[in-house]
Design a protein around this motif. Sequence first.
Motif, short mmCIF file in Angstrom:
data_model
loop_
_atom_site.label_atom_id
_atom_site.label_comp_id
_atom_site.label_asym_id
_atom_site.label_seq_id
_atom_site.Cartn_x
_atom_site.Cartn_y
_atom_site.Cartn_z
N VAL A 13 5.07 -4.51 5.31
CA VAL A 13 4.46 -3.59 4.33
C VAL A 13 4.61 -2.15 4.83
CG1 VAL A 13 2.27 -2.82 3.38
CG2 VAL A 13 2.88 -5.21 3.28
N ASN A 40 -5.72 -7.08 5.74
CA ASN A 40 -5.24 -8.27 6.46
C ASN A 40 -6.45 -9.13 6.78
OD1 ASN A 40 -4.30 -10.16 8.22
ND2 ASN A 40 -2.96 -8.75 9.31
N CYS A 87 3.56 -9.75 8.15
CA CYS A 87 3.59 -9.14 6.83
C CYS A 87 3.15 -7.68 6.89
CB CYS A 87 2.70 -9.91 5.88
SG CYS A 87 3.36 -11.51 5.48
N ASP A 88 2.20 -7.36 7.77
CA ASP A 88 1.75 -5.97 7.88
C ASP A 88 2.91 -5.08 8.26
OD1 ASP A 88 -1.56 -6.29 8.51
OD2 ASP A 88 -0.24 -8.00 8.71
N LEU A 125 -0.55 4.83 0.69
CA LEU A 125 -1.47 3.99 1.44
C LEU A 125 -2.75 4.75 1.69
CD1 LEU A 125 -1.28 1.17 2.81
CD2 LEU A 125 -0.78 2.37 4.91
N VAL A 157 -2.66 2.24 -2.67
CA VAL A 157 -2.81 0.87 -2.19
C VAL A 157 -3.69 0.82 -0.95
CG1 VAL A 157 -0.62 0.16 -3.15
CG2 VAL A 157 -0.71 0.86 -0.78
N TYR A 158 -4.41 -0.25 -0.87
CA TYR A 158 -5.23 -0.53 0.30
C TYR A 158 -4.69 -1.80 0.90
CZ TYR A 158 -9.21 -2.08 3.04
OH TYR A 158 -10.00 -2.52 4.06
N HIS A 159 -4.54 -1.78 2.20
CA HIS A 159 -3.83 -2.84 2.89
C HIS A 159 -4.86 -3.67 3.64
CE1 HIS A 159 -0.87 -3.36 6.49
NE2 HIS A 159 -1.36 -4.47 6.07
N LEU A 201 -3.35 -4.92 -1.20
CA LEU A 201 -2.28 -5.75 -0.68
C LEU A 201 -2.90 -6.71 0.33
CD1 LEU A 201 0.37 -2.99 0.06
CD2 LEU A 201 0.10 -4.28 -2.02
N CYS A 202 -2.91 -7.98 0.00
CA CYS A 202 -3.55 -8.96 0.88
C CYS A 202 -2.50 -9.63 1.74
CB CYS A 202 -4.24 -10.04 0.07
SG CYS A 202 -5.68 -9.43 -0.72
N GLN A 203 -2.76 -9.68 3.02
CA GLN A 203 -1.92 -10.47 3.91
C GLN A 203 -2.79 -11.46 4.64
OE1 GLN A 203 -0.99 -6.80 5.03
NE2 GLN A 203 -0.19 -6.92 2.99
#
Lengths: 178, 174
Positions: A31, A20, A27-28, A48, A16-18, A59-61
């Motif tokens: 996660v 923001n 939210c970060d 990650l 997953v790529y996080h 993963l979009c925040q």
Amino acid sequence: MIKQLCRKMFRKSLWVYHANSGGCNGCDIEVLNVLTPYYDAERFGIKLVGSPRHADVMLCQGPAMRPTAAALRRAYEAMPEPKLVFAIGSCACGGGIWHDSYNVLGPVEKVIPVNYYIPGCPPRPEAILYGVALALGLVEKKMCPVTLQRRRLPIPRYHPESLVGTGIEIVYKDAEKV
Amino acid sequence: MSLLSKIRETVLCLKAGRVTLPYPAEPRPVPPRFRGRPIFDAAKCIGCAGCANNCPAREILVHDVCQELRIIQYLGRRCTFCGRCADVCPEKAVTMSHDFETATNAIADLSQRLELFMSTCQRCGRCFPEPSPLERLKLKGYRFDDVASERWIFHSKGYLDAESTVADIRIDLD
Ligand code: SF4
Ligand code: SF4
Ligand code: SF4
């Protein structure tokens, strides 16, 4: 259909790529909480990674904002196919409480296609885990749209002569009197 | 020295035991004051739109499709689960549930829609719910009261029979 596609395409570990794009960091933190030993998303093979080029899932925040929309789009395009996008939090799902701010474009959906939504502000770590498990086909979806109808006959409010007592309630003898 | 610290680390790790929650396999209860998804109750809602006016995310939409039908739509997508709708609702028609497993692949799954029947006010022609807030205020002398013998109805669904009772008088003190 997406679930079957997921099972087929992502049989191995999900990286997953996080991303923001302008959230408040709530939210970060949730996660990152999911990746701690307490919740341990790594038992599902989730890892990650620091670059979208290595990732299967984004993963979009945070909402899509005017300054970050282009960067978000570029990060999405840099991910190799097949790819999944999770919108985590109310901001990413629908724009959040700042949906009408001057620099907020709206949900990340406006910029990139989204496959799974995890609402909450911020969502519980369990809720994020549940979303991931849903994508992996481990649990069933629990949500569906609800419509509740409360309809009554028009009531002859100004015709008291048509009212008859039954002991508990008023009974309307001829409802079409209105 | 370094070996000693490694051994110490191992002992510490072993002492902690297993901390990972078996979450998706087993349910995980929420704290009692946890606020999850708001649930709307069509049977209690009077369509006052107080929740829509107080929602910081402008998440609840109210529109009248015709004179007699008011639609209250909760979209669910940008709800912050703040609980203000439940707080302001005069009829307690909104409950903050403990529902947190709301992940979905179609955002429309989160919406809730109430279709409320509204009566029409004979004076102003606008719609209002039945029983109206005015009826709920239990105003003296409103509508079917028996003014001649000084008996009042305090319930919108109540009625007066021929003989007056002691109960009438007791309510009147209110
Ligand atoms: S959803 Fe809430 S917690 Fe998450 S980034 Fe937006 S405002 Fe912050
Ligand atoms: S919980 Fe808060 S954000 Fe959600 S609908 Fe109610 S008032 Fe709006
Ligand atoms: S849910 Fe409560 S606050 Fe909202 S319209 Fe209905 S009665 Fe009014």
